[in-house]
Structure formats: structure tokens, C-alpha cells
Design a protein around this motif. Structure first.
Motif, PDB file in Angstrom:
ATOM      1  N   ILE A  87      48.261  42.388  48.029  1.00 53.82           N
ATOM      2  CA  ILE A  87      47.830  41.194  48.759  1.00 53.82           C
ATOM      3  C   ILE A  87      48.347  41.208  50.209  1.00 53.82           C
ATOM      4  CG2 ILE A  87      49.811  39.785  47.985  1.00 53.82           C
ATOM      5  CD1 ILE A  87      46.295  38.382  48.188  1.00 53.82           C
ATOM      6  N   HIS A  94      44.931  48.895  52.665  1.00 56.38           N
ATOM      7  CA  HIS A  94      44.512  47.930  51.643  1.00 56.38           C
ATOM      8  C   HIS A  94      43.291  48.445  50.890  1.00 56.38           C
ATOM      9  CE1 HIS A  94      42.115  44.357  50.326  1.00 56.38           C
ATOM     10  NE2 HIS A  94      43.227  44.174  49.661  1.00 56.38           N
ATOM     11  N   THR A 246      52.588  41.368  38.718  1.00 60.37           N
ATOM     12  CA  THR A 246      51.362  40.946  39.414  1.00 60.37           C
ATOM     13  C   THR A 246      50.321  40.283  38.509  1.00 60.37           C
ATOM     14  OG1 THR A 246      51.666  42.560  41.139  1.00 60.37           O
ATOM     15  CG2 THR A 246      49.443  41.699  40.898  1.00 60.37           C
ATOM     16  N   PRO A 381      35.092  30.373  44.473  1.00 63.45           N
ATOM     17  CA  PRO A 381      36.358  30.031  43.800  1.00 63.45           C
ATOM     18  C   PRO A 381      37.382  31.156  43.855  1.00 63.45           C
ATOM     19  CG  PRO A 381      34.672  30.557  42.182  1.00 63.45           C
ATOM     20  CD  PRO A 381      33.985  30.558  43.516  1.00 63.45           C
ATOM     21  N   ILE A 388      39.302  39.204  48.410  1.00 59.53           N
ATOM     22  CA  ILE A 388      38.658  38.403  47.354  1.00 59.53           C
ATOM     23  C   ILE A 388      39.193  38.857  45.994  1.00 59.53           C
ATOM     24  CG2 ILE A 388      36.648  39.948  47.139  1.00 59.53           C
ATOM     25  CD1 ILE A 388      34.912  37.420  46.754  1.00 59.53           C
ATOM     26  N   CYS A 389      39.365  37.879  45.114  1.00 63.80           N
ATOM     27  CA  CYS A 389      40.082  38.145  43.856  1.00 63.80           C
ATOM     28  C   CYS A 389      39.605  39.424  43.159  1.00 63.80           C
ATOM     29  CB  CYS A 389      39.903  36.969  42.902  1.00 63.80           C
ATOM     30  SG  CYS A 389      40.754  37.210  41.337  1.00 63.80           S
TER      31      CYS A 389
END
Ligand code: HEM
Length: 448
Positions: A87, A94, A246, A381, A388-389
Motif C-alpha cells: 500500500i 508498486h 496484511t 466501494p 484499488i483494492c
């Protein structure tokens, strides 16, 4: 180009009070008054807020390189001795790291392990006393902790509710101290935090040891993380604790709180509950009494609708923080290099232009012919942009299986129907333990 307008606020306090008790409502109000980009102050800090479907697009497209994540997470990264936390990485490192994680935190993992997940749900629900009041939050946390432990270790670890609470409390204090800076740092030295920290670290070490000793197991996320630290001299053993935690830090509070709000909605709305239960029962019947795969469950309209609507109406992670990497412009305003930016990604969930009567809980808005989620970037969401998740598909799969199983086998009642509960923000949107439910088995002797 001018800076974004400054929101009206109190001397010294700025807009702190607007955001203190209900930050979701407070942010919505500030956006209503100030538009898609503005600044606000809270004591000595200044933030830029950006919100709207176009902001969500910007964050995913041309804006993604204007902002970075590392600065916001740096104190937590230092606390965890984990410079490689996904994150907190940006740019190419990343992208490279995320590509590797994707293999392990995926829809497939949750789909392939559905039977094990059911075993985890069964094991836990069978320990609950029939029809006794239980905190709905504790119920969903314990359930999801066990599900995640299974998905990541291959075994159902019977974590005690006390450990589940310790993990969430540990996360709440770390996030509020080192990220939101709402709590003073000395809190991290208080005995009760130290005690939680000790329990959580011991749990992580237990996971590491189990993985180390389990050489025959397939290639799980944990095996991969362990292998990397052993093989790569640049990595250190200390980062393993954070890596092994995590799934619980990212997935526990978020999935458990989503499930919690879903339970709240069905226990408050008998017609919705009946419709959902009937569609789930029909699906079990079509599949000879067995639970269907998550892909098939996704096609059960009320089940799909209620999960999406819960994520819309109760977006547990409704905003994320970044810093400006350089001066950049958005809608005629300059955002200065180094500014703290709050991307209020879930703001469009409450915008009438995309979701009619947005305060209403209405599962049909996600189903044809309405399909209100069709406006691109309105339904977000899981955040937006490069971070993004990663667990979104896994979360959806967990929710589909859990809700289908639970509603087919149990009946849920609120202990105090109609009672209103204050929202909690610690840090995810949640409800207090005083929201209690009763679970009663619907029938016996059925297999999954
Ligand atoms: C309803 C459930 C969930 C919600 C609402 C949610 C929400 C989010 C959001 C908003 C972000 C972006 C944070 C940011 O941009 O700063 C995020 C990132 C992330 N989530 Fe989730 N999450 C959920 C479940 C999960 C689960 C089950 C897992 C895995 C076990 C997971 C793993 C991650 C990871 C690894 C990231 C960081 C991705 C990156 O930095 O590239 N999440 N999540």
C-alpha cells in the motif's frame, strides 16, 4: 491558476467539528457546499478534498502519477520495519509488487477453497448457543477472521473472539495514531496497546512458524512471502510480521463490517429478508441442497443486489489519502506539490444523479432494468487508482458464500428491532457491540 477554494470553518478548529463525529456525513456536507475540489483546515493541518465520478476517473487515469501513497503510510511502514508494504509503494515498484500479490490474493483462491470456507463457517456457527444474544459485530469479526485464516493458511485457525478483537483494536490504534494522527503517539506505549501488540505479534509469529513447518502445502501467499525473505538479501525477517498480518489488516475489518451492515438491513426489513432467503433457498434446491459456486451465487438477484447495495450505502472504506507529487491542475485549481489530498471515492454513492434517493437502502437499484451502477466510476466501494483494492474479488466471493450459507441454515433476529445505533469510525465505518442478534438453526441434518 488559483488554489482550490477554502471551505468556511471556525477560527482555529476549521472544519474539525464537522468531521469529528460522523466523517462520512461531514464530508458529504462539505462536498455539497464546496464542489468537487476544495481545501479545509482542521487545527494546524490543511487538506485538499477531491470527490466525484470525474475525480475517480482522474485518480485512475492522468492523475495517478500526480499523487503518491508512500508519504501517508511512512510512519506505519517505519513502525512495521516494512519498506516493501504494498500500500505504501508507488510507481513501477508498486506495479511489480502488485503483480506478484495478484497471484495469491485472487478470486480463484476464494472460489477454489469454497468448501473449506464453509467448514470454517460451520465450525464457528456450531459453537454459538442457540438463540442467545450475541454482538453482531463480534459475530461477523470472528467469522471473517476464521475465513481469512483458512484462505491464507489452508487451515481453519480457531481464533478466539479475544484475538479477533485484539487484531482490530491494534489496527484501530495504529491507524488513528500513525496515519490519521488523531491519537497522540504515547498511546503506543500504554500497557493495553502493548498487550494487544504482543498478542497480534504472537499470532503473526505462529502463522510464520506454521508456514515454515508446512513444506508440503501448496504455493500460498504465506509460502511465497517466506520464500522471498529467505532468498532476497534486501528483505528482512522483520517485514514478515506485517506481510503475514496484511490479509487481516486489509480484509478483516472491511469484510466484517460489510457483513455487519448487511445483517442489520435484513433484521430491520422482513420483506427484504424473506425475498433474499427465498432466492437463496431456491438456489440450494436447484443444486440438490448444496451451496452453489460463487459465480452461480452472483447470479441470484437478491443476493447480488444486497451485497452491492450494502457496499454502496455503507462504504466501509469511503476515502483514501495521497500526497501531491508535483503541482498539478484539476478543474481550474492548482494543487501544490506536497499537499495532503483526501480522495473521497465513495462520494458519488450519495449523489442523486447516479443513485436515486441515495439514502434509501434499495437492492433493486443494482438489478436490471435500473442497474444504477452503470455510470462509470460512480460505484467505487473498493477505492480507485493504482491501489484499488486487490482483495475485491476475494471479498465478494467471501460475502456471497457466507451470506448464502448463513441465511440458508440460520434465522437471524435483532434483539432490539428498530433500535437506532450510532455509526462508529474506527477507522472503518461500523456499528457498536450493542447491536445484538440471535441466531437460530432453521433445519438440522443438512449438508452444505
Ligand atoms: C468489503 C471488503 C473490502 C473493502 C471495502 C476494501 C477496500 C479497500 C480500499 C478502499 C482500498 C484502497 C486503499 C487506498 O487506495 O489507499 C483497498 C486496498 C487493498 N485491499 Fe481491500 N477492501 C476489502 C477487502 C479486502 C480483502 C478481503 C483483502 C485481502 C485479504 C484486501 C486486500 C487489499 C490490499 C492488499 C490493498 C492494497 C492494494 C494496493 O496497495 O495496491 N481487501 N481495499
Amino acid at each position: 491558476m488559483p488554489e482550490a477554494p477554502l471551505s468556511k470553518g471556525l477560527p482555529l478548529l476549521g472544519n474539525m467539528l464537522d468531521l469529528m463525529f460522523n466523517p462520512l456525513q461531514g464530508l458529504l456536507e462539505l462536498c455539497r457546499n464546496n464542489g468537487p475540489i476544495f481545501r479545509f483546515r482542521a487545527l494546524t493541518e490543511e487538506f485538499v478534498v477531491m470527490a466525484g465520478t470525474d475525480v475517480n476517473r482522474f485518480l485512475s487515469e492522468e492523475g495517478k502519477d500526480c499523487v503518491y501513497s508512500g508519504e501517508f503510510w511512512k510512519d506505519l511502514v517505519a513502525y512495521w520495519h516494512n519498506p516493501n508494504a504494498l500500500i505504501a509503494l508507488d510507481g513501477q515498484p508498486h506495479i511489480d509488487e502488485r503483480r506478484q500479490w495478484k497471484h495469491y490474493v485472487s478470486r480463484e483462491v476464494a472460489h477454489n477453497e469454497q468448501q473449506g470456507l464453509i467448514k470454517a463457517i460451520e465450525d464457528y456457527t456450531h459453537t454459538l448457543a442457540n438463540d442467545q444474544p450475541i454482538s453482531a459485530r463480534r459475530f461477523s469479526r470472528t467469522l471473517v477472521t476464521r475465513e481469512l485464516s483458512f484462505l491464507f493458511t489452508g487451515k481453519v485457525i480457531k481464533l478466539s473472539p479475544k484475538l479477533g478483537d485484539a487484531i482490530i483494536d491494534y489496527q484501530r490504534v495504529l491507524f488513528n495514531t500513525l496515519l490519521a494522527r488523531k491519537y497522540p503517539r504515547f498511546i503506543l506505549h500504554l500497557p493495553w496497546f502493548r498487550n494487544n501488540e504482543k498478542q497480534v505479534n504472537a499470532f503473526a509469529r505462529q502463522l510464520i512458524e506454521q508456514t515454515r513447518n508446512n513444506k508440503t502445502e501448496s504455493d500460498t501467499f504465506y509460502h511465497w512471502a517466506l520464500r522471498r525473505v529467505t532468498e532476497d538479501k534486501e528483505r528482512n525477517e522483520a517485514e514478515l510480521i506485517a506481510t503475514f498480518l496484511t490479509p487481516f489488516i486489509a480484509g478483516l475489518d472491511t469484510v466484517a463490517n460489510t457483513l455487519l451492515f448487511l445483517i442489520r438491513e435484513i433484521t430491520e426489513n422482513p420483506a427484504l429478508y424473506q425475498r433474499l432467503q427465498k432466492e437463496i433457498d431456491d438456489e440450494f434446491r436447484h443444486n440438490d441442497g448444496l451451496i452453489s459456486s460463487p459465480d452461480t451465487l452472483r447470479k441470484v438477484p437478491a443476493l447480488f443486489g444486497i451485497i452491492q447495495e450494502t457496499l454502496r450505502r455503507y462504504p466501509v472504506a469511503f476515502a483514501n489519502m495521497r500526497h501531491a507529487r508535483c503541482d498539478f491542475e484539476y478543474k481550474g485549481c492548482t494543487v501544490k506539490k506536497g499537499s495532503q489530498i483526501l480522495f473521497f471515492t465513495a462520494q458519488p454513492h450519495f449523489d442523486e444523479r447516479y443513485f436515486s434517493q441515495p439514502e434509501r437502502f434499495d437492492i433493486d437499484r443494482f438489478l436490471p432494468p435500473r442497474s444504477e451502477q452503470k455510470t462509470r466510476y460512480a460505484f467505487s466501494p473498493y477505492g480507485r487508482g493504482p491501489h484499488i483494492c486487490l482483495g475485491a474479488a476475494m471479498a465478494e466471493s467471501l460475502l456471497l458464500t457466507s451470506v448464502a450459507y448463513l441465511l440458508h441454515h440460520f434465522h437471524f433476529n435483532a434483539v432490539e428491532p428498530g433500535k437506532k445505533f450510532k455509526y462508529l469510525f474506527d477507522p472503518s465505518l461500523s456499528l457498536p457491540d450493542s447491536f445484538k442478534i440471535r441466531l437460530k438453526p432453521r433445519r438440522t441434518g443438512q449438508c452444505s
